[in-house]
Design an enzyme around this catalytic site. Structure first.
Site, PDB file in Angstrom:
ATOM      1  N   GLY A   1      39.009  -4.933 -18.504  1.00  0.00           N
ATOM      2  CA  GLY A   1      39.231  -3.738 -17.705  1.00  0.00           C
ATOM      3  C   GLY A   1      37.974  -2.886 -17.642  1.00  0.00           C
ATOM      4  N   GLY A   2      38.105  -1.719 -17.048  1.00  0.00           N
ATOM      5  CA  GLY A   2      36.973  -0.832 -16.816  1.00  0.00           C
ATOM      6  C   GLY A   2      36.141  -0.504 -18.029  1.00  0.00           C
ATOM      7  N   GLU A   3      36.693   0.281 -18.927  1.00  0.00           N
ATOM      8  CA  GLU A   3      35.971   0.697 -20.126  1.00  0.00           C
ATOM      9  C   GLU A   3      36.555   0.070 -21.383  1.00  0.00           C
ATOM     10  OE1 GLU A   3      36.312   4.929 -20.109  1.00  0.00           O
ATOM     11  OE2 GLU A   3      34.813   5.182 -18.552  1.00  0.00           O
ATOM     12  N   GLU A   4      37.390  -0.919 -21.223  1.00  0.00           N
ATOM     13  CA  GLU A   4      38.065  -1.517 -22.365  1.00  0.00           C
ATOM     14  C   GLU A   4      37.515  -2.901 -22.672  1.00  0.00           C
ATOM     15  OE1 GLU A   4      42.249  -1.415 -21.594  1.00  0.00           O
ATOM     16  OE2 GLU A   4      42.340   0.756 -21.763  1.00  0.00           O
TER      17      GLU A   4
END
Length: 90
Positions: free
Chosen positions: A10-13
């Site tokens: 995911g984006g920032e994960e």
């Protein structure tokens, strides 16, 4: 450990998979990563900054679970860490 895996999820994960790792050991590993990450300094547009890391842990130690169940449990633990002040492992 050579059997461990890390990747963007995911984006920032990011997702860390630690096979055959008891949850207390996983907590120690992730907490050490969290502490070391907070010590890093970055520079962008001439400004120095640092960032922190929050993490959620899920394990099959107590009971078998599907990959989806583990992701859901880890996600809930991550959001608990974020809602309880960030910069922690839950």
């Amino acid at each position: 450990r050579r059997i461990d895996s890390l990747g963007r999820y995911g984006g920032e994960e990011f997702l860390v998979v630690l096979p055959d790792c008891p949850s207390d050991q996983a907590l120690r590993i992730l907490d050490e990563i969290r502490q070391r990450f907070a010590e890093l300094h970055f520079i962008a547009n001439g400004q120095q900054f640092s960032v922190t890391l929050s993490a959620g842990i899920a394990s099959t130690e107590d009971a078998p679970a599907s990959a989806d169940d583990l992701l859901d449990k880890a996600d809930r633990a991550l959001y608990a860490a974020k809602h309880n002040g960030r910069n922690q492992v839950r």
